[in-house]
Structures are given as C-alpha cells and as structure tokens.
Enzyme design. Sequence first.
Site, PDB file in Angstrom:
ATOM      1  N   GLY A   1       5.027   3.993   4.978  1.00 30.55           N
ATOM      2  CA  GLY A   1       4.703   4.982   6.006  1.00 30.55           C
ATOM      3  C   GLY A   1       5.981   5.531   6.594  1.00 30.55           C
ATOM      4  O   GLY A   1       7.079   5.132   6.181  1.00 30.55           O
ATOM      5  N   SER A   2       5.841   6.412   7.560  1.00 26.06           N
ATOM      6  CA  SER A   2       7.022   7.009   8.167  1.00 26.06           C
ATOM      7  C   SER A   2       7.808   5.970   8.966  1.00 26.06           C
ATOM      8  O   SER A   2       8.979   6.140   9.238  1.00 26.06           O
ATOM      9  CB  SER A   2       6.606   8.169   9.057  1.00 26.06           C
ATOM     10  OG  SER A   2       5.600   7.739   9.945  1.00 26.06           O
TER      11      SER A   2
ATOM     12  N   ILE B   1       0.844  -1.197   0.000  1.00 25.70           N
ATOM     13  CA  ILE B   1       0.000   0.000   0.000  1.00 25.70           C
ATOM     14  C   ILE B   1       0.870   1.233   0.000  1.00 25.70           C
ATOM     15  O   ILE B   1       0.534   2.257  -0.551  1.00 25.70           O
ATOM     16  CB  ILE B   1      -0.898   0.032   1.251  1.00 25.70           C
ATOM     17  CG1 ILE B   1      -1.790  -1.182   1.270  1.00 25.70           C
ATOM     18  CG2 ILE B   1      -1.647   1.336   1.362  1.00 25.70           C
ATOM     19  CD1 ILE B   1      -3.245  -0.913   1.324  1.00 25.70           C
ATOM     20  N   GLY B   2       1.960   1.132   0.680  1.00 27.26           N
ATOM     21  CA  GLY B   2       2.814   2.316   0.720  1.00 27.26           C
ATOM     22  C   GLY B   2       3.899   2.171   1.751  1.00 27.26           C
ATOM     23  O   GLY B   2       4.078   1.139   2.383  1.00 27.26           O
TER      24      GLY B   2
ATOM     25  N   ASP C   1      -1.214  11.072  18.130  1.00 26.70           N
ATOM     26  CA  ASP C   1      -1.108  11.412  16.712  1.00 26.70           C
ATOM     27  C   ASP C   1      -2.483  11.352  16.040  1.00 26.70           C
ATOM     28  O   ASP C   1      -2.640  10.781  14.968  1.00 26.70           O
ATOM     29  CB  ASP C   1      -0.113  10.455  16.041  1.00 26.70           C
ATOM     30  CG  ASP C   1       0.427  11.002  14.722  1.00 26.70           C
ATOM     31  OD1 ASP C   1       0.300  12.214  14.479  1.00 26.70           O
ATOM     32  OD2 ASP C   1       0.964  10.205  13.934  1.00 26.70           O
TER      33      ASP C   1
ATOM     34  N   GLY D   1       7.744   2.413   8.262  1.00 26.45           N
ATOM     35  CA  GLY D   1       8.051   1.155   7.586  1.00 26.45           C
ATOM     36  C   GLY D   1       7.106   0.914   6.428  1.00 26.45           C
ATOM     37  O   GLY D   1       6.388   1.819   6.011  1.00 26.45           O
TER      38      GLY D   1
ATOM     39  N   LYS E   1       1.721  -3.858   8.887  1.00 26.34           N
ATOM     40  CA  LYS E   1       2.795  -2.878   8.938  1.00 26.34           C
ATOM     41  C   LYS E   1       4.050  -3.597   9.349  1.00 26.34           C
ATOM     42  O   LYS E   1       4.035  -4.368  10.311  1.00 26.34           O
ATOM     43  CB  LYS E   1       2.494  -1.824  10.001  1.00 26.34           C
ATOM     44  CG  LYS E   1       1.688  -0.707   9.477  1.00 26.34           C
ATOM     45  CD  LYS E   1       1.732   0.444  10.453  1.00 26.34           C
ATOM     46  CE  LYS E   1       0.735   1.473   9.960  1.00 26.34           C
ATOM     47  NZ  LYS E   1       0.790   2.681  10.733  1.00 26.34           N
TER      48      LYS E   1
HETATM   49  P1  ADP Z   1       2.022   7.288   7.984  1.00 24.30           P
HETATM   50  O1  ADP Z   1       3.307   6.985   8.662  1.00 24.30           O
HETATM   51  O2  ADP Z   1       2.128   8.245   6.862  1.00 24.30           O
HETATM   52  O3  ADP Z   1       0.937   7.583   8.940  1.00 24.30           O
HETATM   53  P2  ADP Z   1       0.964   4.695   7.809  1.00 24.30           P
HETATM   54  O4  ADP Z   1       2.034   3.697   8.021  1.00 24.30           O
HETATM   55  O5  ADP Z   1       0.049   4.995   8.924  1.00 24.30           O
HETATM   56  O6  ADP Z   1       1.641   5.976   7.233  1.00 24.30           O
HETATM   57  O7  ADP Z   1       0.080   4.272   6.583  1.00 24.30           O
HETATM   58  C1  ADP Z   1       0.583   4.120   5.263  1.00 24.30           C
HETATM   59  C2  ADP Z   1      -0.592   4.011   4.297  1.00 24.30           C
HETATM   60  O8  ADP Z   1      -1.446   2.939   4.688  1.00 24.30           O
HETATM   61  C3  ADP Z   1      -1.462   5.244   4.264  1.00 24.30           C
HETATM   62  O9  ADP Z   1      -1.869   5.464   2.921  1.00 24.30           O
HETATM   63  C4  ADP Z   1      -2.647   4.887   5.116  1.00 24.30           C
HETATM   64  O10 ADP Z   1      -3.808   5.581   4.683  1.00 24.30           O
HETATM   65  C5  ADP Z   1      -2.776   3.398   4.890  1.00 24.30           C
HETATM   66  N1  ADP Z   1      -3.330   2.714   6.070  1.00 24.30           N
HETATM   67  C6  ADP Z   1      -2.788   2.669   7.318  1.00 24.30           C
HETATM   68  N2  ADP Z   1      -3.551   1.935   8.162  1.00 24.30           N
HETATM   69  C7  ADP Z   1      -4.611   1.481   7.427  1.00 24.30           C
HETATM   70  C8  ADP Z   1      -5.750   0.634   7.700  1.00 24.30           C
HETATM   71  N3  ADP Z   1      -5.965   0.115   8.921  1.00 24.30           N
HETATM   72  N4  ADP Z   1      -6.616   0.384   6.696  1.00 24.30           N
HETATM   73  C9  ADP Z   1      -6.407   0.896   5.467  1.00 24.30           C
HETATM   74  N5  ADP Z   1      -5.371   1.690   5.121  1.00 24.30           N
HETATM   75  C10 ADP Z   1      -4.469   1.976   6.086  1.00 24.30           C
HETATM   76 MG    MG Z   2      -0.653   6.866   9.805  1.00 23.39          MG
END
Ligand code: ADP
Ligand code: MG
Length: 287
Positions: free
Chosen positions: A13-14, A10-11, A128, A16, A33
């Site tokens: 995050g800050s 998905i991406g 946060d 990992g 995560k």
């Molecule tokens: P950040 O460090 O930017 O807050 P996250 O690690 O929280 O990043 O999240 C990374 C991506 O995953 C973001 O696009 C966030 O919207 C998505 N995301 C995080 N948790 C969930 C979840 N429980 N369900 C769906 N998408 C999520």
């Molecule tokens: Mg987040």
Amino acid sequence: MEAYVELQTIGRGSQGTVCTVRHVAEGAIYLMKRIHVVEHQARRAALREAQYLQLLQHTAVVAYRDCFIHEDSLCIVMEYCAGGDLEQWVARKRKERKKPSETTALRIFAQACMALEHVHAHRVVHRDVKTSNLFVARAADMSASSVVKLGDFGISRVLGATGDLAATAVGTPCYMAPELLDERPYDYKADVWSAGCVLFELLNLKRAFEARSMPALVRLVMRGRGIGFPVLDGAFSTDLRRLFATLLSPKPRDRPDIVEILQAPVVAAACDRVRDGYAGEASPPPD
Ligand code: ADP
Ligand code: MG
C-alpha cells in the site's frame, strides 16, 4: 508478533506492506499492515492513535484486532475482507456493462453511511473515504445479505498528526472535498463529500470527478456546479437526486451531516433492508 504467522503478501500500500496472517491460538485469518516509522516518538504516537481506533466496533467498519510495534514498524492487525474492495467491484461491473440497480447501490451506500455515523460519533474523521477503502466482507454479488465495511480509516490522520509519512499518506484526490484540496480547516463534512463521490460512482460506474491532470481536477472540484460537475440524471429517483446534490455542496456547512443523511427516506429505507440482511444471516436458516 509471535501470536501471528504470516501467510500471504497482498500488496504494497502507500504506507507499507500488507499481508494476511493467522492468529496462532485462534486459528482466525486477519490482515496485517506493517508501516515503517523510523522515529521512536512518532511510532509511539501512531500506536496510541491506532489503539484508539480499536474502539470502533460496528458491522460496517473493518475492526482493528490488534496493534503493536515490531522492529521499526507499526503493525496493525485487522479484519480480513475476502471479497476485495469496491473499486474492484465497480471495475468488474463496468467490464460486464451492468449498472447496479438504485437499490443495490443504496445498499452499499447505506452501509458506508452507517460506518461513518459510528466513526464520526467517536470523533474520528476518516479523510479518505473512497471505493478502494470500502471492502466486501460477505456476498460480493451484493445480494440482500451482503456486508460492506469501511476500512483504512484514521490511519492517514494518525500518521499525518505525527508529521511522519504525511506526504505519502495522501491518496487519490478524486474524492477529496474542496476544503481538503485547498488545505483549509476541515471536519466531518469532508467525509460527506467523499461519500457523495462514492455514491455517484456506484450508480454510474465512473468516478464523480476525473480530469486529465491534477490542476484540472482541482479546478473542476473547486468550481462548484457547472459544466463537468457531477449530477444524477433522470434515470434515478427524485429523492436520491436531491440528496446527492446536497452531498456535493461546495461549502461544508451546506452539506448534511451523517445523521441527517441517514434520516433521508431513501437512505433510511436502505438501512432497514441492510439491517434485515445482517439479522437474516445471523439466525439459523428456516427448516
Ligand atoms: P492503499 O494505500 O493503496 O490504500 P492499502 O494499504 O489500504 O493500500 O491496501 C493494500 C491492499 O490490501 C489493497 O489491495 C486493499 O484492497 C487490500 N486491503 C486493505 N485492507 C483490507 C482488508 N481489511 N481486507 C481485505 N483486503 C484489504
Ligand atoms: Mg487503502
């Protein structure tokens, strides 16, 4: 790890990488995560904290399904919210130039408050709370049956407590209470401030605090009431405007606690509607 199959990244995050996974035996989809923590002791401590967060069980809170250490990473498996986050929702509304009604904004805010009540009752300060940490689990149109969940809680505190990754765990300061920005002791009231910032953003489709630079932002937040400090204008109900003003009290002790916020008539009424929505969806539709 063998219990899950990785599906889609998905991406990043800050803290990992984030991906969707399928639980092999259950068939259900979750979000995982993976946080790289080098030091063994820190990893164990973070795991213990993350395990504690599994105690949080509430419709308005993203549930932690599982957590374990795999290779050098702490893996946290949680509920996957397919509707995206509220930062994206706000951006969409802004593009459409469609401000949500007070009722809709309150339906979301009420769920954030219900989540915080649960989290605070378990002696966890989220630290946060922001639109990008509130997720849409059902009905992104924010109709009566919508479900919004607070996620990403505790982890920054968890990792902060271990002294590892603390610097990178700090997110956007736009929602941070003055005492957090000032690195003074903080408590649950820091989340109340952030919830106030979220409420403002939902109603106005713009952030409560925004400035050109970090020092300018800090000055604006620390200055308290005055030019540039957010207030709700006359378009909103008096009760809501009064409540909002208390949420952004510079001194934590002047802010209401989460229980008091839930007792405010505008919020209590919104909570009743939310609970009806939760219940309505759970029972079979009428013939
Ligand atoms: P950040 O460090 O930017 O807050 P996250 O690690 O929280 O990043 O999240 C990374 C991506 O995953 C973001 O696009 C966030 O919207 C998505 N995301 C995080 N948790 C969930 C979840 N429980 N369900 C769906 N998408 C999520
Ligand atoms: Mg987040």
